[in-house]
Design a protein around this motif. Structure first.
Motif, mmCIF file in Angstrom:
data_model
loop_
_atom_site.group_PDB
_atom_site.id
_atom_site.type_symbol
_atom_site.label_atom_id
_atom_site.label_comp_id
_atom_site.label_asym_id
_atom_site.label_seq_id
_atom_site.Cartn_x
_atom_site.Cartn_y
_atom_site.Cartn_z
ATOM 1 N N ARG A 243 0.822 -1.205 0.000
ATOM 2 C CA ARG A 243 0.000 0.000 0.000
ATOM 3 C C ARG A 243 0.857 1.256 0.000
ATOM 4 N N ARG A 244 2.034 1.187 0.634
ATOM 5 C CA ARG A 244 2.878 2.371 0.736
ATOM 6 C C ARG A 244 3.577 2.725 -0.575
ATOM 7 N N VAL A 245 3.738 1.761 -1.488
ATOM 8 C CA VAL A 245 4.499 2.041 -2.705
ATOM 9 C C VAL A 245 3.618 2.302 -3.923
ATOM 10 N N VAL A 246 2.323 2.028 -3.832
ATOM 11 C CA VAL A 246 1.461 2.207 -5.000
ATOM 12 C C VAL A 246 1.031 3.660 -5.114
ATOM 13 N N ASP A 247 0.396 4.008 -6.231
ATOM 14 C CA ASP A 247 -0.084 5.350 -6.501
ATOM 15 C C ASP A 247 -1.120 5.747 -5.441
ATOM 16 N N LEU A 254 -7.329 -0.699 -2.383
ATOM 17 C CA LEU A 254 -6.695 -1.933 -1.914
ATOM 18 C C LEU A 254 -7.243 -2.317 -0.542
ATOM 19 N N PRO A 255 -7.328 -3.620 -0.259
ATOM 20 C CA PRO A 255 -7.741 -4.043 1.085
ATOM 21 C C PRO A 255 -6.694 -3.631 2.106
ATOM 22 N N ARG A 256 -7.153 -3.341 3.320
ATOM 23 C CA ARG A 256 -6.224 -2.925 4.364
ATOM 24 C C ARG A 256 -5.678 -4.119 5.147
ATOM 25 N N HIS A 257 -6.437 -5.182 5.237
ATOM 26 C CA HIS A 257 -6.007 -6.340 6.011
ATOM 27 C C HIS A 257 -6.367 -7.612 5.240
ATOM 28 N N ALA A 258 -5.678 -8.669 5.565
ATOM 29 C CA ALA A 258 -5.964 -9.978 4.949
ATOM 30 C C ALA A 258 -5.892 -11.051 6.024
ATOM 31 N N ASP A 259 -6.838 -11.974 5.984
ATOM 32 C CA ASP A 259 -6.864 -13.089 6.929
ATOM 33 C C ASP A 259 -6.265 -14.329 6.270
ATOM 34 N N GLY A 260 -5.580 -15.125 7.037
ATOM 35 C CA GLY A 260 -5.029 -16.375 6.517
ATOM 36 C C GLY A 260 -3.668 -16.193 5.876
ATOM 37 N N ASP A 261 -3.155 -17.296 5.306
ATOM 38 C CA ASP A 261 -1.821 -17.307 4.712
ATOM 39 C C ASP A 261 -1.847 -17.332 3.194
ATOM 40 N N GLU A 262 -3.039 -17.365 2.601
ATOM 41 C CA GLU A 262 -3.120 -17.441 1.151
ATOM 42 C C GLU A 262 -2.682 -16.126 0.516
ATOM 43 N N LEU A 266 -4.073 -9.099 -6.739
ATOM 44 C CA LEU A 266 -4.629 -7.752 -6.725
ATOM 45 C C LEU A 266 -4.231 -6.984 -7.976
ATOM 46 N N GLU A 267 -5.017 -5.953 -8.278
ATOM 47 C CA GLU A 267 -4.621 -4.991 -9.287
ATOM 48 C C GLU A 267 -4.186 -3.729 -8.566
ATOM 49 N N VAL A 268 -2.971 -3.254 -8.872
ATOM 50 C CA VAL A 268 -2.415 -2.077 -8.221
ATOM 51 C C VAL A 268 -1.996 -1.081 -9.296
ATOM 52 N N TRP A 269 -1.782 0.184 -8.881
ATOM 53 C CA TRP A 269 -1.529 1.249 -9.849
ATOM 54 C C TRP A 269 -0.295 2.042 -9.454
ATOM 55 N N PHE A 270 0.446 2.455 -10.489
ATOM 56 C CA PHE A 270 1.641 3.268 -10.314
ATOM 57 C C PHE A 270 1.620 4.394 -11.345
ATOM 58 N N GLU A 271 2.338 5.483 -11.001
ATOM 59 C CA GLU A 271 2.371 6.614 -11.934
ATOM 60 C C GLU A 271 3.127 6.259 -13.212
ATOM 61 N N ARG A 272 4.258 5.580 -13.060
ATOM 62 C CA ARG A 272 5.056 5.183 -14.219
ATOM 63 C C ARG A 272 5.576 3.775 -14.003
ATOM 64 N N ILE A 273 5.996 3.149 -15.092
ATOM 65 C CA ILE A 273 6.471 1.777 -14.994
ATOM 66 C C ILE A 273 7.755 1.693 -14.172
ATOM 67 N N GLU A 274 8.565 2.781 -14.211
ATOM 68 C CA GLU A 274 9.776 2.796 -13.400
ATOM 69 C C GLU A 274 9.440 2.780 -11.914
ATOM 70 N N HIS A 275 8.369 3.504 -11.521
ATOM 71 C CA HIS A 275 7.936 3.498 -10.123
ATOM 72 C C HIS A 275 7.456 2.107 -9.725
ATOM 73 N N GLY A 278 10.598 -0.225 -9.266
ATOM 74 C CA GLY A 278 11.328 0.029 -8.024
ATOM 75 C C GLY A 278 10.538 -0.353 -6.792
ATOM 76 N N GLY A 279 9.239 0.006 -6.779
ATOM 77 C CA GLY A 279 8.420 -0.281 -5.602
ATOM 78 C C GLY A 279 8.221 -1.764 -5.371
ATOM 79 N N LEU A 280 7.976 -2.518 -6.434
ATOM 80 C CA LEU A 280 7.713 -3.949 -6.285
ATOM 81 C C LEU A 280 8.995 -4.732 -6.008
#
Length: 318
Positions: A243-247, A254-262, A266-275, A278-280
């Motif tokens: 959550r901290r690295v996405v746009d 994005l969900p804030r919490h997840a239960d379990g180990d699975e 997700l679909e996430v968004w960034f300003e540019r492909i370089e971001h 680096g973030g991922l």
């Protein structure tokens, strides 16, 4: 509540005049009838408010009338003595003089609160580790704005004449809103190479509202930034880091919490492909890029380069 409103009404009339009853009602968020009642109450208590009829009429105070600021609340007195960006505008000395005069006008209990607030709180607009942006052109721009004069700017190598409309401090950076021959524009003051105040009077649209303009411009700027979508699988315990690295514009999707180990897909968004790259990469083995293919290829190439550098591809060396 009414006492605070009465003090505000007096301070508005003291700051400028005249005010029509409609203007005061809008500013105080009350009815026109309430404004009339408040004016009569202030007159009965000795405040010499005058009412004038006609197109240029309204309520005003006689010249020279001043009221002591005994109507300030403790919180308001404290807020007035928190740090402001006056030094950057060349107004630090004026601010200090104004605060000294204000302290003299405050009753003792509020004076103590205000003085303590100045000792306990400080506002630092600079970002960590970044350069302290005090643009050399800021003083000239602020002076022209205050004097109502036009500016000749050299911005990114291009010279232009600007009618300054307002300055905005956003984080550590200053922005000038100015009217040009092609309409209103926003200039980052740190990128202004030179600014000269001209003799011509600046033309200011009569209905220009700096706060409303900045809010609309900044929203449009954020919405207009490009972004790419990426499909990823992420370990649940790394969801917070993701959550901290996405746009930030789409972070709330994005969900804030997840239960379990699975692992989560997700679909996430960034300003540019370089971001995105680096973030991922910062999440290491706890995230897998599924799409788009270009981003996955960039991640694979980066990982392959690291593997070669550390000799991972040679089993005999391990």
């Amino acid at each position: 509540m009414r006492a605070s409103r009465l003090v505000t009404l007096v301070l508005l009339l003291q700051a400028r005049g005249p005010w029509t009853a409609d203007e005061l009602a809008e500013r105080l968020e009350v009815s026109v009838r309430t404004v009339h009642r408040d004016v009569e109450a202030l007159r009965a208590s000795g405040v010499p408010i005058r009412g004038e009829r006609g197109p240029a009429g309204g309520y005003r105070l006689p010249g020279g009338y001043r009221t002591r600021l005994t109507g300030l609340t403790p919180d308001e007195a404290e807020a007035l003595f928190l740090a402001a960006p006056a030094d950057a505008l060349g107004l630090g000395g004026f601010l200090a003089d104004a605060q000294l005069k204000l302290l003299a006008a405050l009753p003792p209990q509020l004076r103590d609160r205000a003085d303590r607030a100045a000792q306990l709180f400080h506002v630092d607009h600079r970002s960590w580790f970044g350069p302290d942006e005090q643009p050399p052109a800021l003083g000239a721009i602020a002076g022209a704005l205050w004097h109502g004069r036009r500016l000749r700017l050299v911005h990114r190598g291009r010279e232009r004449v600007v009618d300054p409309l307002g300055l905005v401090l956003k984080g550590p950076s200053w922005y000038l809103i100015g009217a040009t021959e092609r309409g209103e524009r926003t200039f980052r003051v740190g990128r202004v190479e030179r600014a000269v105040e001209l003799e011509q009077e600046a033309r200011r649209p009569p209905q220009f509202d700096l706060v409303a303009h900045w809010d609309a411009w900044s929203r449009a700027f954020e919405d207009g930034l490009p972004y790419i979508a990426a499909r990823v699988r992420v370990a649940p315990h790394k969801l917070g880091e993701l959550r901290r690295v996405v746009d930030s514009r789409r972070r709330d999707l994005l969900p804030r919490h997840a239960d379990g180990d699975e692992w989560l897909e997700l679909e996430v968004w960034f300003e540019r492909i370089e971001h995105a790259e680096g973030g991922l990469l910062g999440l290491g083995a706890h995230v897998e890029v599924l799409a788009p293919p270009e981003l996955r290829t960039r991640i694979e190439a980066h990982v392959a380069t690291l593997a070669r550098r550390y000799g991972v591809e040679h089993p005999s060396s391990s």
